[in-house]
Structure formats: C-alpha cells, structure tokens
Design an enzyme around this catalytic site. Structure first.
Site, PDB file in Angstrom:
ATOM      1  N   ASP A  51      40.837   4.648  -9.932  1.00  0.00           N
ATOM      2  CA  ASP A  51      39.480   4.165 -10.178  1.00  0.00           C
ATOM      3  C   ASP A  51      39.178   4.108 -11.675  1.00  0.00           C
ATOM      4  O   ASP A  51      38.138   4.571 -12.146  1.00  0.00           O
ATOM      5  CB  ASP A  51      38.454   5.056  -9.474  1.00  0.00           C
ATOM      6  CG  ASP A  51      37.095   4.368  -9.313  1.00  0.00           C
ATOM      7  OD1 ASP A  51      37.039   3.130  -9.465  1.00  0.00           O
ATOM      8  OD2 ASP A  51      36.108   5.067  -9.046  1.00  0.00           O
ATOM      9  N   ILE A 100      22.069  12.243 -15.736  1.00  0.00           N
ATOM     10  CA  ILE A 100      22.764  11.435 -16.748  1.00  0.00           C
ATOM     11  C   ILE A 100      23.680  10.388 -16.125  1.00  0.00           C
ATOM     12  O   ILE A 100      24.303   9.614 -16.849  1.00  0.00           O
ATOM     13  CB  ILE A 100      23.568  12.326 -17.709  1.00  0.00           C
ATOM     14  CG1 ILE A 100      24.546  13.229 -16.951  1.00  0.00           C
ATOM     15  CG2 ILE A 100      22.659  13.134 -18.589  1.00  0.00           C
ATOM     16  CD1 ILE A 100      25.424  14.072 -17.865  1.00  0.00           C
ATOM     17  N   GLY A 101      23.764  10.321 -14.816  1.00  0.00           N
ATOM     18  CA  GLY A 101      24.592   9.296 -14.196  1.00  0.00           C
ATOM     19  C   GLY A 101      24.692   9.473 -12.694  1.00  0.00           C
ATOM     20  O   GLY A 101      24.463  10.557 -12.168  1.00  0.00           O
ATOM     21  N   LYS A 119      28.363  17.801 -11.685  1.00  0.00           N
ATOM     22  CA  LYS A 119      28.503  16.719 -10.719  1.00  0.00           C
ATOM     23  C   LYS A 119      28.210  17.273  -9.330  1.00  0.00           C
ATOM     24  O   LYS A 119      28.941  18.127  -8.821  1.00  0.00           O
ATOM     25  CB  LYS A 119      29.913  16.128 -10.764  1.00  0.00           C
ATOM     26  CG  LYS A 119      30.134  14.980  -9.795  1.00  0.00           C
ATOM     27  CD  LYS A 119      31.536  14.409  -9.948  1.00  0.00           C
ATOM     28  CE  LYS A 119      31.787  13.257  -8.996  1.00  0.00           C
ATOM     29  NZ  LYS A 119      33.154  12.696  -9.148  1.00  0.00           N
ATOM     30  N   PHE A 141      29.833   8.957  -4.930  1.00  0.00           N
ATOM     31  CA  PHE A 141      29.799  10.164  -4.115  1.00  0.00           C
ATOM     32  C   PHE A 141      28.831  11.222  -4.613  1.00  0.00           C
ATOM     33  O   PHE A 141      28.812  12.329  -4.098  1.00  0.00           O
ATOM     34  CB  PHE A 141      31.209  10.773  -4.029  1.00  0.00           C
ATOM     35  CG  PHE A 141      32.213   9.863  -3.353  1.00  0.00           C
ATOM     36  CD1 PHE A 141      31.962   9.353  -2.092  1.00  0.00           C
ATOM     37  CD2 PHE A 141      33.383   9.518  -4.004  1.00  0.00           C
ATOM     38  CE1 PHE A 141      32.885   8.511  -1.480  1.00  0.00           C
ATOM     39  CE2 PHE A 141      34.310   8.683  -3.395  1.00  0.00           C
ATOM     40  CZ  PHE A 141      34.055   8.167  -2.127  1.00  0.00           C
ATOM     41  N   GLY A 142      28.033  10.926  -5.620  1.00  0.00           N
ATOM     42  CA  GLY A 142      27.101  11.933  -6.076  1.00  0.00           C
ATOM     43  C   GLY A 142      26.455  11.576  -7.399  1.00  0.00           C
ATOM     44  O   GLY A 142      26.552  10.452  -7.887  1.00  0.00           O
TER      45      GLY A 142
END
Length: 980
Positions: free
Chosen positions: A786, A657-658, A680, A662-663
């Site tokens: 961020d 889904i995304g 994640k 970093f991952g």
C-alpha cells in the site's frame, strides 16, 4: 568695574545664539558611541561654531552645516535638531545613528541637503519633511526605514537627488515623482516596492541616474522611460518585469553608459539598436529568457567593459552560435564576458585570441560548446577567472594556460577533456580555485601543482588519474575549502605531508586504490569537517590521532580493510553528524553513546565481528557482557487505554491528524515524559481492521530502519464501555504526510508547503531505501502492498518514513530470487491508482508489485498530479501521459513549484534561471537539471511498466536515484562556487 564690563561685552558674541548652542549640546549628550572622540571638541572652551563638524554663518553665528560623515558615531537624533532653524545641510552619512528620524526636521525650512545614508534609522519617513521645500538632496539609503513613501513628500519639487535605496519601504512607486522636473538621481534599489513602474517617470527630462533594482516590480518597462535621452545609468535588475526589449532602445538612449536588467523575465531577442548607444560600458541582462543570437554589431561598442547575458536561452546549440566573437576584438575596453548557461553550440572560435587584452573574466560554462580549447586563449594575459565548465569540450588541455599567470579561478569541470594534466598549471601561482572534475584526464598528478601555494580548493575527482599522490600537492598548506581527488585510480600510501592541511575543511580521497595506514600527521588538520576515505584499501586500526579533530562532522571510512575495535573517541566527537565504517574488518563492542546512540547516523554493515550497540542495530550481545538499551522508543512501554485517552484529550477532533481505511490517527502527549506521539486507533467495526492490526504488529516488531515509521508500543484492551480497543503508538512525524505536501488543500497551504526538487529527490531515495530493506534485508521478505503519498511521513528534517503496514504480506516461500517469491492474492491489495495491474487480474503478491507502486509514486511526486486525477481518462494514464512528453516536453509536465525559491534562501537556488511566483508560475531551468528530471521520470516509467518482469529491481532503483542526486549536487555545488 569698567574692565569687568568690557570683558563681559566682548564674550557676548560667542554665545549670541543660545538656541543653536543648546541644540548642539542636546545632540552631543545623545551620542552613545564615539570611539574617535569627536565630541571632545564640543566643549565651552571654544565657540560652538568652531566645534568639529559645525559650520556657522560668519555674520549671524547661526549654524548652517552639520558635517559628521564617517565618524563612527552612534545614538539617536534628538527632536531639538529642529531648533537649528538656519541649517542648510546635514551630513551624517556612514555612522551608526539609530531610532526614528524626528518629525521636527520639518522645521528646517532652509534645508537643502539631508544625507543620512548608511546608518540604522528605523520607522517611517517623517511626513513633516514636506515643509523642507528647499531640499535638493534627500538621501536616506542603507537604513531600516519602513512604510510607504508619504504623499506629503510630493511638495519637494526642487529635488535633484532622491535616494531611498536599501531600506524596507513598501507600497508602489508614487507617480508624482514624475513632477520633480529637476530630478537627476532616483535610487529606490532593494526595497519591497511592488506594482508597475509609473509611466510618469518618463516625464523627468534631466534624469541621468535611475536605480530601481531588487524590488517586486512587475509589468513591462513603460515606453516613455526609453525616451529620457539624458539617462546614463539605468538599473531594473532583480524584479519581475517581463516583455521584450524595444528594438530602438539604443537609439532613444544615446547617453546610456550602464544598463542593468538582469534577473527579470524579459524575453525575445537582444535589440540590434544597442550598438547605437555608443557610450555604453555595461550591458547586463543576465538571468532572463532572451532568445536568438548575440548581435554581431555589438562590436561597435568600443567602450564596452562588461557584457553579461548569462542564464538566458541564447543560441541554438549549433555551429555558428559563437561567430559574434569574430568582431568583438573591436571592443578594446572589454573586461568581463558572462555568457554561461545558454544554448550556445559549436566550437570556441580561434578569434578569441584577438579579444581585448584587458579581459579579466571569460565565463562560458553550461552551454553545448564542443571541440578543443583554442591555443589563442593564452594571449588574454589579464584573465583572472575562466569558466568553461559543463560543456562538451574535448581534446587535451593546452599547455598555454600556464601563461595566464593572473588566473585565480579556473572552471573546467564536467567536459570531455582527456590526456594528462599539464604541468604548466604549476605556473599559476596565484590560483585559488581549480575545478577539473568529471573529465577523462589520465596519467599522474603533476607535482608542479604544488607550486600553486595560494590554492583554497582543488577538485580533480571523477577522472582516470593514476600513480601516487604527490607529496607536493597533498601538502599545499593554503588549501582550506576542499581537496577532492576521489573516483580515480590513485595508488600507494597517503603521504605524511597531508598533515600540512591545517586549514582544510573537506578532504575526499574516496574510491581510489590507496593503501597502507592513515598517517598520524592527519591529527594536525584541526579544521577538517569532512573526511572521506571510502572505497580504498587502507588498513590497520582507525587511528587514535583522529581524536584531536574535534570539528569533524562527517567521517566515511567504509569499504576498506580497517581492523581492530571501534575507537571510543568516536563517541565523544560532539560535532559528528554522520559516521560510516561499514564493510571493513572491525570487531568487538559497538559503543552506545554519542553518535552511536542514533542508528540513523551511523553505518556499520559488513563488519561481521561486531556486537552490542543499541538494539536498533540488531547485533548479537557481546560475550561476557550485559548491555542495556537506553533508546526510549523501544523499551517495553505499558500503555493503557486510559493513558491514551488522556494523552489525546479524549481522542478529540482537535488532536485528529489523519484518517485511513481502518482507523484514525491522533496526536498525543505521554504525560509521564512529555513525548509527542501519533496514536493510531483501529475502527474495529470496519471489516479487516483486526487483521490489519495483527499484520502491522507482526511486521513492525521485527524490522528497524531509518526510513520506516518507528513503533513505540501497542495497546490491545477495552474502552470504558467494555468494547474492544486496539491501538498502535508511533513516533510523531511533525511534517505530516507526503500527500499533504504534494496536494495542499488550499491556496495558502499551496504556497507554504512547497517541496523543492532536491527535497523530492531525497524523499524518493528514502522510500527506495525502505523498500530495499523490506525486500532484501529482512529475515523474511516483506511486501508493503500500500505504498502511496499518504503513507509516507516526514520528520522535522524532511526525512521520509514509510508507514501503515496494515496490508503487508510476508513472502515465506524460499527462493534464491526474493523478488519472485509470492503468496496467493486475496482480493485487491493496495489503493486505486497504485495497485499493480497483475493484482487486478488475480495475480500474486510480489515485491515487484511494490516497485509498480513506487514508480507511480515517483511520477506523481515530480509532476504534482495524482494517478486518479480527472485528466487521466479515456485510456490516458499517468504513465502514458509522461511517456508521451519525454524527453522534449519534460518542462511542460513537471510541477514547477519545486523550483520556487524562498526570499531567504540562498542558492542553492541558482540552479534555476529564475524563480516563480503566484503571478508568474513559469520557470526555466538549466539543461543539466532537465536531464536530472528526465532520468527520474524514466525510472518512474521503468518501475511502473505493465509487465512485472520488465520493472527495475529495488536495489537498481536505489543506485540509479543516488547517481541522479550525486549529479545534481555536483552541479549545485559548482553553481554555489560560482556565486561565491
């Protein structure tokens, strides 16, 4: 024997036509509902020609007419109806018949009148109707018919009345209707017809009644239409028509009595020639984009009953805009004036005193009218609806308003009116709604308002009223919608007469100076859904009597002096959706059941003696008790690599889904409890990924807020090949990221993922709350570093949750001003376009860096362009682009899709003067909404200034954004009231 033969011969004529008899019997047995017992007369004790609703030929005894209008009958029409071959008329209007219209109707070749309107017929129009060439009237309006108008019906050249309105018909309006030379009535209202109005309709010489409103018609009105001199009724409202109205329209339509052109995209001036349509009674072009002035010569329309140009762009905001009122006294039949939400300026002329005494509705809200309300308004004794809201009217309210004893609704909100509320308003005994909020009224609330015993809604909030609440007013038992006295300076106790409000839905007395205890009589207000008492000095315990109010959905008691324990009954109010008891003197254990199980639905801050409750609240454990947190998201789950592998189907692409720096993030289902989660998985080959994992764990394990992404667990292990594996498991956000909504990847998504203005505002406020919590309410201030749309996730209720804490910084340096606390920067922190300029120059990380990112985010949300859009080059940034456009050109730069209104939405959407579509992306909004947009973008500019010291602090951002939302919602609420 002879006698028997004679009797038999005498009875033969009664059933001479057995075919008709059987067809009627078949019709009867299909009837499923007959509450009036109409069919009881349909029996063989009398000849069928004498049955109720049946008319036969006197000679042949054949059925000629079937007349059953408004008999409350239900059932389908049987095909055998086609056997009544001599039928000339069928009238089943206003019943409950259902099913399809049988094709066998086409066998009725003598049929002249077919009226099936106001039933529940479905399916398509039968093509076999083409054989009914003698039809004069075809009326099937107000049903559920679908499909296109069949070409076969072009054979019905003798039609005088074609009424197909209020169905679900599609396709285009056939040009061949222009061949129906006898057509007098054409009604196609409220279907789904699209395309343009065929010019062939202009060939209908006798057309008098033409109704094409509420479809999806586009283009301009064909000039030939304006040449139909016989037309007296013309309605094309609620389509997507555009262009200017022809200057000679009044000359070419001399018979015109009624014209409806509202809710289109018409532009240009109001034609002067309307004054030549001397028969005109209704002139309605509301909700368009007409400009210029209202012609003075409209005063020659002496038969004019309704004048509606609401929601246009008429007027210039200057003196003289309303001079046309000086001549309208000649319109002696005038009953309705709708001119709200234009650009009219100047003062209301005293000549309004000379308007027709038949005037019932005088609506001028949402303009730029200033000055006093003329005393002459008291001459208009038949007024029942006066709307002067959202202007710049000043001075005192004239006592003469008390003479308007037929007044039912009075809108005066959001002006600059001052002085006392006249006691003469108590003479308005049939008044149902009174809006006076947002002015500068002062003094006491007149007890005489208690004479208005028909009031459903009273809003006198946001004024400077003082004194106590009169028992006569708080006890108006008719109040059912809302009683709002908030944001004044009222003092004293809440009278016991509040118990008379047994029908009231919303009571708002917040932000006054009321004191004492809440009277127990409030328990009789069983209809209450919202109780708002915050910002007063109420004291004592929260009364047990509130337990009877089972319908309460929102209770706000914050910022008072309530003491004692939180009553257990609050956890048992099953309708309760929000509870705010913060900043009181409450003590003891916080319940964990009911609404208290969800910390996002309660607010208990500022009660230092509370303990227990769910872990999310971070309250101390109550002495002598051992409470167990039942919230499943924060139990110590042991999640293995194998379990995550299974839950994500082996980290398959279908579950992806995304992806980030970093991952990657996968959708997973924890099979033990079926919970949907977001997993994640860190790419440990990427430099900085391990540090990101540690940062995120450290940050998330100690913070809890409704607008921060909730972590469920973490996994640090090895995969099946022995490689290091690190993963974070979060609550799944079903509506994805804000980035996906702001920047859809394809056109289909663009029109399915559109955030309305209020949704963007809510999301922006959610993010501001999250930052305020991180910066000011954590034990150690946290800088996110961020903030961007892809890191803002939306749950099923479109509530925003800030996520991705892989770059966070903890500001360990002690300081009295946390926003100045800093740590050394190590490289650039953040994403290009959102990184504050001081970071790029080697500056230090601070909370003001997050403020910069928030400012850029805010600008992006409301103009729909990324800060790295290709248009921002050669020194032009998103900040400069918007700064140059404000305030005059704000509508040229904002994302117009935020004002798109879905078909099934309500109106919330009347804040826009018209909706937009793929074909017409232009949108016009009211001045009040433009102001809200300007304020939002100004906050974005303030937050994204180059110098950190000039940026707006987080807590100020929260306050300002909430003020904008309150203003918007008040305006929306007012418009909703107007629509109802």
């Amino acid at each position: 024997m002879c006698m028997s033969s004679s009797l038999k011969s005498a009875t033969l004529p009664a059933f001479a036509n057995e075919t008709d008899h059987l067809a009627l019997l078949d019709f009867k047995i299909r009837i499923t509902q007959d509450p009036l017992q109409i069919m009881s007369s349909w029996n063989d004790s009398i000849h069928f020609c004498n049955w109720l609703g049946v008319t036969c030929s006197t000679s042949s005894k054949r059925v000629l007419l079937l007349e059953l209008e408004a008999k409350r009958l239900a059932g389908p029409i049987p095909p055998s109806l086609g056997n009544l071959s001599q039928l000339t008329g069928i009238n089943l209007r206003n019943n409950r018949f259902y099913g399809e219209i049988p094709q066998e109707v086409g066998r009725l070749q003598s049929l002249q009148h077919l009226n099936l309107t106001s039933n529940s017929f479905g399916g398509k129009l039968p093509t076999n109707l083409s054989y009914c060439t003698q039809l004069r009237v075809l009326d099937v309006a107000y049903n559920n018919l679908i499909g296109q108008i069949p070409y076969h019906l072009s054979s019905l050249s003798k039609l005088v009345n074609l009424s197909l309105g209020e169905n679900n018909l599609t396709g285009t309006i056939p040009a061949w209707i222009g061949n129906f030379s006898s057509l007098y009535v054409l009604s196609l209202i409220q279907n789904n017809f699209q395309g343009s109005i065929p010019s062939e309709l202009g060939r209908l010489p006798g057309l008098g009644f033409c109704r094409l409103a509420s479809n999806n018609l586009s283009g301009t009105i064909p000039p030939l239409i304006y040449n139909i001199s016989s037309m007296y009724f013309f309605s094309v409202a609620q389509n997507r028509l555009h262009g200017s109205l022809p200057p000679d329209v009044g000359l070419t339509l001399p018979s015109l009595q009624i014209i409806y052109g509202g809710m289109n995209n018409f532009s240009g001036p109001i034609p002067l020639s309307f004054s030549n349509a001397s028969q005109l009674q209704v002139l309605d072009f509301g909700n368009n984009n007409l400009t210029g002035s209202v012609p003075q010569n409209l005063a020659s329309l002496q038969g004019l009953v309704k004048l509606n140009f609401e929601h246009n762009s008429l007027g210039n905001g200057e003196d003289g805009d309303l001079n046309f009122f000086n001549n309208l006294a000649n319109c002696t039949s005038l009953e309705v004036i709708f001119l709200q939400y234009n650009n009219f300026g100047g003062v209301l002329p005293s000549s309004i005193a000379n308007l027709s005494t038949k005037l019932q509705k005088f609506i001028m809200g949402g303009n730029m009218i200033r000055g006093d309300i003329p005393i002459g308004i008291g001459n208009l004794v038949n007024l029942n609806d006066v709307g002067l809201e959202c202007n710049y009217l000043g001075g005192t309210l004239p006592d003469i308003l008390g003479k308007l004893q037929k007044l039912q609704i009075l809108y005066l909100e959001y002006n600059k009116l001052s002085g006392p509320i006249p006691s003469s308003l108590g003479n308005l005994t049939i008044l149902t709604k009174l809006f006076m909020e947002g002015n500068k009224f002062e003094g006491n609330i007149p007890p005489s308002l208690g004479n208005c015993q028909n009031l459903l809604l009273l809003d006198i909030s946001h004024n400077n009223l003082t004194g106590t609440i009169p028992k006569q007013v708080i006890g108006i038992s008719s109040l059912s919608i809302s009683l709002d006295m908030s944001h004044n300076f009222l003092v004293g106790a809440l009278p016991f007469e509040v118990g008379n409000l047994i029908h009231l839905t919303e009571l708002d007395l917040s932000n006054n100076r009321l004191s004492g205890k809440i009277p127990t009589t409030l328990e009789t207000c069983l209809s209450l859904g919202g109780l708002y008492l915050e910002g007063n000095s109420f004291e004592g315990a929260i009364p047990q009597s509130l337990a009877t109010l089972r319908g309460l959905e929102q209770i706000v008691l914050s910022q008072n002096n309530f003491s004692g324990n939180i009553p257990k009954f609050l956890s048992k109010l099953v309708s309760l959706k929000y509870l705010n008891i913060s900043f009181n003197d409450l003590e003891g254990e916080v319940p964990s059941e009911g609404i208290f199980a969800n910390s996002s639905k309660i607010s208990i801050f500022g009660n230092s003696k509370l303990c227990g409750g769910v872990q999310e609240l971070h309250l101390p454990t109550c002495a002598g008790s051992c409470t167990q947190n039942s919230n499943p998201y924060f139990k110590k789950l042991r999640v293995s690599y194998a379990r995550l592998l299974k839950s994500t189907n082996g980290f398959s692409k279908n579950n992806l889904i995304g992806s980030g720096s970093f991952g990657s993030v996968y959708k997973g289902v924890l099979f033990e409890n079926g919970a949907i989660v977001a997993v994640k998985v860190l790419n440990l080959q990427q430099k900085g990924a391990s540090k990101s994992f540690i940062n995120e764990c450290n940050a998330l394990r100690g913070i809890r807020h409704r607008n921060l992404l909730k972590i469920i667990s973490a996994c640090s292990s090895t995969d099946h090949e022995g490689n290091d594996f690190k993963s974070l498991i979060f609550e799944f956000m079903c509506n994805g990221s804000l980035d996906q909504w702001l920047h859809p990847k394809n056109n289909v998504q663009h029109w399915s993922k559109r955030l309305r203005f209020i949704q963007r505002l809510n999301i922006a406020i959610d993010v501001a709350y999250a930052l305020e919590y991180l910066h000011h309410h954590c034990q150690t201030p946290i800088v996110h570093c961020d903030l961007k749309p892809s890191n803002i996730l939306l749950d099923e209720d479109m509530v925003a949750h800030v996520g991705d804490f892989g770059l966070v910084n903890f500001l360990f340096e002690a300081s009295n001003n946390p926003s100045k606390s800093q740590t050394l920067s190590v490289g650039l922190k953040g994403s290009i376009g959102y990184i504050p300029p001081e970071y790029a120059m080697g500056g230090q990380v601070s909370t003001l860096g997050d403020i910069y990112s928030y400012g850029i985010l805010l600008l992006e949300m409301f103009i729909g362009k990324r800060p790295i859009d290709e248009m921002f080059k050669d020194g032009l940034s998103i900040h400069k682009y918007i700064a140059m456009a404000l305030p005059e050109h704000v509508m040229d730069i904002v994302d117009s899709s935020m004002f798109f209104v879905e078909d099934d939405e309500d109106v919330n959407n009347d804040i826009v003067e018209r909706t937009i579509t793929e074909e017409d992306p232009h949108v016009i909004v009211s001045n009040r909404i433009k102001e809200c947009l300007i304020y939002v973008l100004q906050i974005g500019l303030s937050c994204s200034k180059t110098s950190p010291d000039e940026r707006m602090p987080t807590n100020v951002v929260v306050g300002e954004m909430n003020t904008i939302r309150d203003t918007f919602l008040k305006f929306k609420k007012k418009n909703t009231r107007r629509m109802t």
